[in-house]
Enzyme design. Structure first.
Site, short mmCIF file in Angstrom:
data_model
loop_
_atom_site.label_atom_id
_atom_site.label_comp_id
_atom_site.label_asym_id
_atom_site.label_seq_id
_atom_site.Cartn_x
_atom_site.Cartn_y
_atom_site.Cartn_z
CD1 TRP A 31 44.00 107.73 89.91
CD2 TRP A 31 44.00 108.30 87.74
NE1 TRP A 31 43.59 109.04 89.81
CE2 TRP A 31 43.59 109.41 88.50
CE3 TRP A 31 44.09 108.41 86.35
CZ2 TRP A 31 43.24 110.62 87.90
CZ3 TRP A 31 43.76 109.61 85.75
CH2 TRP A 31 43.33 110.70 86.53
CG PHE A 66 52.03 110.76 93.70
CD1 PHE A 66 53.09 111.36 93.04
CD2 PHE A 66 51.80 111.10 95.02
CE1 PHE A 66 53.91 112.28 93.68
CE2 PHE A 66 52.61 112.02 95.68
CZ PHE A 66 53.66 112.62 95.01
CD GLU A 67 48.25 108.67 95.84
OE1 GLU A 67 47.81 108.19 94.78
OE2 GLU A 67 48.48 109.88 95.98
CB VAL A 90 51.34 107.03 84.42
CG1 VAL A 90 51.05 108.53 84.43
CG2 VAL A 90 51.59 106.53 85.84
CB THR A 95 47.84 112.88 83.14
OG1 THR A 95 48.34 113.70 84.17
CG2 THR A 95 48.72 111.68 82.93
CG HIS A 97 49.45 115.77 87.03
ND1 HIS A 97 48.79 116.74 86.32
CD2 HIS A 97 49.24 116.06 88.34
CE1 HIS A 97 48.21 117.58 87.15
NE2 HIS A 97 48.47 117.20 88.38
CG PHE A 122 58.96 100.83 88.14
CD1 PHE A 122 58.50 101.94 88.83
CD2 PHE A 122 58.97 100.88 86.76
CE1 PHE A 122 58.06 103.08 88.16
CE2 PHE A 122 58.53 102.02 86.07
CZ PHE A 122 58.07 103.11 86.78
NE ARG A 136 54.53 98.44 76.04
CZ ARG A 136 54.14 98.71 74.77
NH1 ARG A 136 52.85 98.76 74.45
NH2 ARG A 136 55.03 98.89 73.82
N1 RBF Z 1 47.40 108.09 88.57
C1 RBF Z 1 47.71 107.06 87.79
O1 RBF Z 1 48.01 105.97 88.31
N2 RBF Z 1 47.72 107.16 86.42
C2 RBF Z 1 47.43 108.32 85.79
O2 RBF Z 1 47.43 108.35 84.55
C3 RBF Z 1 47.09 109.45 86.59
N3 RBF Z 1 46.81 110.63 86.00
C4 RBF Z 1 46.52 111.71 86.80
C5 RBF Z 1 46.24 112.93 86.23
C6 RBF Z 1 45.97 114.03 87.01
C7 RBF Z 1 45.66 115.35 86.35
C8 RBF Z 1 45.97 113.90 88.42
C9 RBF Z 1 45.68 115.08 89.33
C10 RBF Z 1 46.24 112.70 89.00
C11 RBF Z 1 46.51 111.58 88.21
N4 RBF Z 1 46.76 110.34 88.79
C12 RBF Z 1 47.08 109.29 88.00
C13 RBF Z 1 46.60 110.15 90.24
C14 RBF Z 1 47.91 110.27 91.02
O3 RBF Z 1 48.69 109.09 90.90
C15 RBF Z 1 47.58 110.47 92.52
O4 RBF Z 1 46.69 109.46 92.93
C16 RBF Z 1 46.96 111.83 92.81
O5 RBF Z 1 47.73 112.86 92.25
C17 RBF Z 1 46.81 112.06 94.33
O6 RBF Z 1 48.08 112.06 94.95
#
Ligand code: RBF
Length: 164
Positions: A31, A66-67, A90, A95, A97, A122, A136
């Site tokens: 991502w 997240f992974e 992120v 998001t 999330h 981290f 950054r």
């Molecule tokens: N992963 C990131 O590394 N950075 C993000 O900004 C990010 N935004 C997300 C926004 C949404 C709405 C979703 C569903 C996932 C996002 N993810 C992001 C992916 C997340 O880290 C992970 O790969 C997924 O949720 C699958 O477990």
């Protein structure tokens, strides 16, 4: 500590231990790939600059930040490594999330480090917008991948010192 106003990527190499004897894992989130690739470039080059052998750097991609936790867990379970560097980005504006992902990865990485008694670093940018992330990842606030690599070297060295 890193601050908004200070670029800590310009480390004095004399203060950083040699990394010649250490093996590192790097887990990179896909991502925001432009940002995380820039973090990866900084981290990889920093490890090399401090003496790490290229064959002692083990890089794996994961889908998102997240992974990173399970990526680090799998690496430490299956490979003999001295430290893991987790790289992700992120961006809050993009998001809702944000808080969930940031909290999960921060807690997850801490837990993996304790589980294996290995440094897990981290290297995740958590920014309000794209510009702050670019600043950054090789921009005006340096490259946090470089800082993550230096932290990994210092912690690997601390572990080696205490284990001997
Ligand atoms: N992963 C990131 O590394 N950075 C993000 O900004 C990010 N935004 C997300 C926004 C949404 C709405 C979703 C569903 C996932 C996002 N993810 C992001 C992916 C997340 O880290 C992970 O790969 C997924 O949720 C699958 O477990």
């Amino acid at each position: 500590m890193s601050t908004q106003l200070k670029n800590l990527s310009d480390f004095s190499h004399t203060e950083v231990p040699s990394a010649v004897n250490y093996k590192f894992g790097i887990v990179v989130a896909e991502w925001n790939a432009v940002i995380t690739n820039a973090l990866y470039g900084g981290a990889y080059q920093s490890l090399i600059d401090h003496g790490t052998l290229p064959e002692h750097i083990f890089t794996y991609a994961v889908p998102g930040s997240f992974e990173l936790t399970s990526g680090a867990d799998l690496l430490l379970k299956n490979l003999k490594l001295d430290a893991i560097i987790c790289l992700g980005c992120v961006i809050q504006g993009e998001t809702r999330h944000f808080d969930f992902i940031c909290n999960a990865v921060a807690n997850g990485i801490s837990n993996v480090a304790i589980k294996y008694s290995k440094p897990v670093i981290f290297g995740v940018l958590t920014t309000d917008n794209q510009q702050q992330a670019e600043d950054r990842a090789g921009g005006k606030h340096g490259n946090k991948g470089v800082e993550a690599a230096v932290t990994a070297i210092k912690m690997a060295n601390l572990a080696a010192t205490l284990d001997n």
